[in-house]
Structures are given as C-alpha cells and as structure tokens.
Design an enzyme around this catalytic site. Structure first.
Site, PDB file in Angstrom:
ATOM      1  N   CYS A 139       0.742  -1.128   0.120  1.00 12.16           N
ATOM      2  CA  CYS A 139      -0.124   0.005   0.071  1.00 12.16           C
ATOM      3  C   CYS A 139       0.794   1.312   0.187  1.00 12.16           C
ATOM      4  O   CYS A 139       0.677   2.067  -0.774  1.00 12.16           O
ATOM      5  CB  CYS A 139      -0.694  -0.092   1.136  1.00 12.16           C
ATOM      6  SG  CYS A 139      -2.164   1.239   1.203  1.00 12.16           S
ATOM      7  N   CYS A 140       1.891   1.315   0.853  1.00 11.75           N
ATOM      8  CA  CYS A 140       2.835   2.324   0.902  1.00 11.75           C
ATOM      9  C   CYS A 140       3.505   2.541  -0.344  1.00 11.75           C
ATOM     10  O   CYS A 140       3.708   3.598  -0.832  1.00 11.75           O
ATOM     11  CB  CYS A 140       3.827   2.170   1.991  1.00 11.75           C
ATOM     12  SG  CYS A 140       3.395   2.171   3.635  1.00 11.75           S
ATOM     13  N   CYS A 220      -0.818   8.604   6.907  1.00 15.37           N
ATOM     14  CA  CYS A 220      -2.240   8.291   6.621  1.00 15.37           C
ATOM     15  C   CYS A 220      -3.027   8.073   7.607  1.00 15.37           C
ATOM     16  O   CYS A 220      -2.675   7.536   8.614  1.00 15.37           O
ATOM     17  CB  CYS A 220      -2.290   6.925   5.627  1.00 15.37           C
ATOM     18  SG  CYS A 220      -1.247   7.396   3.864  1.00 15.37           S
ATOM     19  N   CYS A 223      -3.105   4.595   9.567  1.00 12.90           N
ATOM     20  CA  CYS A 223      -1.886   4.277   9.707  1.00 12.90           C
ATOM     21  C   CYS A 223      -1.188   5.051  11.102  1.00 12.90           C
ATOM     22  O   CYS A 223      -0.384   5.077  11.265  1.00 12.90           O
ATOM     23  CB  CYS A 223      -0.701   4.368   8.711  1.00 12.90           C
ATOM     24  SG  CYS A 223      -1.114   3.405   7.171  1.00 12.90           S
ATOM     25  N   CYS A 248       7.912   3.447   5.824  1.00  9.04           N
ATOM     26  CA  CYS A 248       7.170   3.319   4.713  1.00  9.04           C
ATOM     27  C   CYS A 248       8.241   2.976   3.357  1.00  9.04           C
ATOM     28  O   CYS A 248       7.694   2.387   2.169  1.00  9.04           O
ATOM     29  CB  CYS A 248       6.287   4.367   4.017  1.00  9.04           C
ATOM     30  SG  CYS A 248       7.155   5.910   4.112  1.00  9.04           S
TER      31      CYS A 248
END
Length: 257
Positions: A139-140, A220, A223, A248
């Site tokens: 996702c990162c 985010c 997170c 990340c």
C-alpha cells in the site's frame, strides 16, 4: 474484512480529552544552541538552492512546515511537493489547501495511480494494510513510493524534515547526505522537538491541528494514532507492527550490496 487493531477514533477521543493545551505550549522549549541550529538550517537550505534542481518533500507535518517557512523567509527558489495518498486526515488536507494559498510557495501535489489503487482494493480490500507487513508496504509503495519517484524525477536532490531525535533509525541523519545518487538535505537533523515548536511559536507557522492532539508524526489516517507523553515520536505510526518495520520506504537507505 480487515479491521484496525485498535480503534483510532477512540484513541483520538481520549487524547482530545486529556490534552488541555497546544503543542506550542507543551513543547516550545529551545535548546541553548538554538540560534546556531537555525543558522545551520538556513545554510543547509541555501546550499540546496545553490545546487539547483532540488525540491522539498512536505508531509504537512510540523518539521516540513517549518522548513517551508524558513525557505520562504530566505526567498529561496525551492519548490515544494506533497504526496496526497488518498487516505490523509481531513485536517491534513485542509492544511494542504492553506499551504497552496500562501504567496511565494510553489506547491505540486502528486497522487497515486488510480488504477493501481483500484486493483489493490479489489484484490485485497481497502484496509488490507492491517493484515500483514507485506500488504501494508505494498500500500505504501503504490500510494507513496511510486508518486515519490515521479516527484523526484530529474532532480539533483531533495529536502526532508528528518530529525535524529525522531527514532533510533534516524539517529545518525546528517545535515547533508550524499550517500545516495540524489543528495538529501536534512536542515533540521540536529533540532529537538523543543526547537521546532519554538520556531513555530516565534514565527506563527501554520501547523496541523492534529499535533495538538498528540500526533507528533502524521501519516495516512488508517496508519496513525495519537501517542501518550513519553512514547517514542513514531510510536503512533503502524503501531500494530514490529518496531523495526516502522518506515514506509521514503527514508530507508538502499543496500549497497
């Protein structure tokens, strides 16, 4: 369906109840050598501007807002970029709008590739980042690393808000890092949290209101959680993961092997 390991909204509510003052009031305590550190930061930014083709990565956290302010005060030609991952807090997006409205600040916003995000959600679910470190890093990669590559394309260097005090992984951050092909300038490397907030107080720098709710490090929304007094600065980032995984990839040194 994935679920957050801890209810961020509940943690945030607790923080809001506990905090009765602002981050400035809590933390604005400069070091004895603050004036020297400020001069070093200014010199670092002048060096970055002199190199040319250098841009500032602004995460919309307090360190980056301070750097943007210093560069603006020095009237340096240092463009700014922001990575809008698509999952930022409402408060962060509002600060982005205010930053874009400032005179003398050239801001470019980079977004992830929409198709890549759709494919990830279809295959894994929107909150699959909680399921494994691998899925969180994927996702990162699509929300941060790929847009970062576009933001830095053709650049000789970039400016970050890294500070040695932030974590053990950043304890040796230099003011100017030439260990990678692209020079990284870290003007606040030796600043303390007290130095940063002292600058904010002195100059009225616009900051993310989440900092007043015990978010020292803001990423985010899924997170990031608030921290308690005494916790590590980055304890609220990916808090459900192993301590060694809390990056990340934006500031991870590449292997030389």
């Amino acid at each position: 369906m994935s679920a957050a390991p801890a209810p961020v909204s509940t943690l945030r509510s607790v923080a809001q109840q506990v905090v009765q003052t602002s981050a400035v009031a809590l933390f604005a305590k400069p070091s004895a050598d603050y004036a020297d550190k400020l001069a070093q930061a200014q010199d670092c930014l002048r060096q970055a501007a002199a190199l040319g083709a250098v841009t500032q990565a602004n995460s919309l956290g307090v360190e980056d807002m301070v750097i943007t302010h210093i560069a603006r005060q020095l009237q340096l030609n240092l463009p700014v970029f922001v990575l809008n991952t698509g999952r930022l807090h409402t408060e962060t997006l509002a600060l982005l709008e205010r930053l874009q409205a400032q005179e003398g600040v050239d801001v470019t916003v980079y977004h992830p590739q929409a198709e890549a995000v759709r494919d990830y959600i279809r295959q894994h679910g929107q909150d699959a980042l909680y399921d494994s470190i691998a899925l969180r890093k994927q996702c990162c990669d699509l929300r941060k690393m790929e847009p970062l590559a576009r933001a830095l394309a053709g650049k000789k260097g970039w400016i970050t808000g890294l500070r040695r005090e932030q974590s053990s992984a950043r304890a040796a951050v230099p003011l100017v890092d030439t260990s990678e092909p692209r020079t990284k300038f870290n003007p606040l490397a030796n600043w303390t949290q007290g130095d940063v907030w002292h600058y904010v107080a002195e100059h009225g720098v616009d900051t993310n209101p989440l900092h007043d709710q015990f978010y020292p490090s803001i990423g985010c929304a899924p997170c990031t959680r608030p921290v308690t007094l005494g916790e590590d600065f980055r304890a609220g980032r990916w808090w459900w993961e192993d301590e060694n995984a809390k990056e990340c990839g934006l500031h991870v040194q590449k292997s030389k092997h």
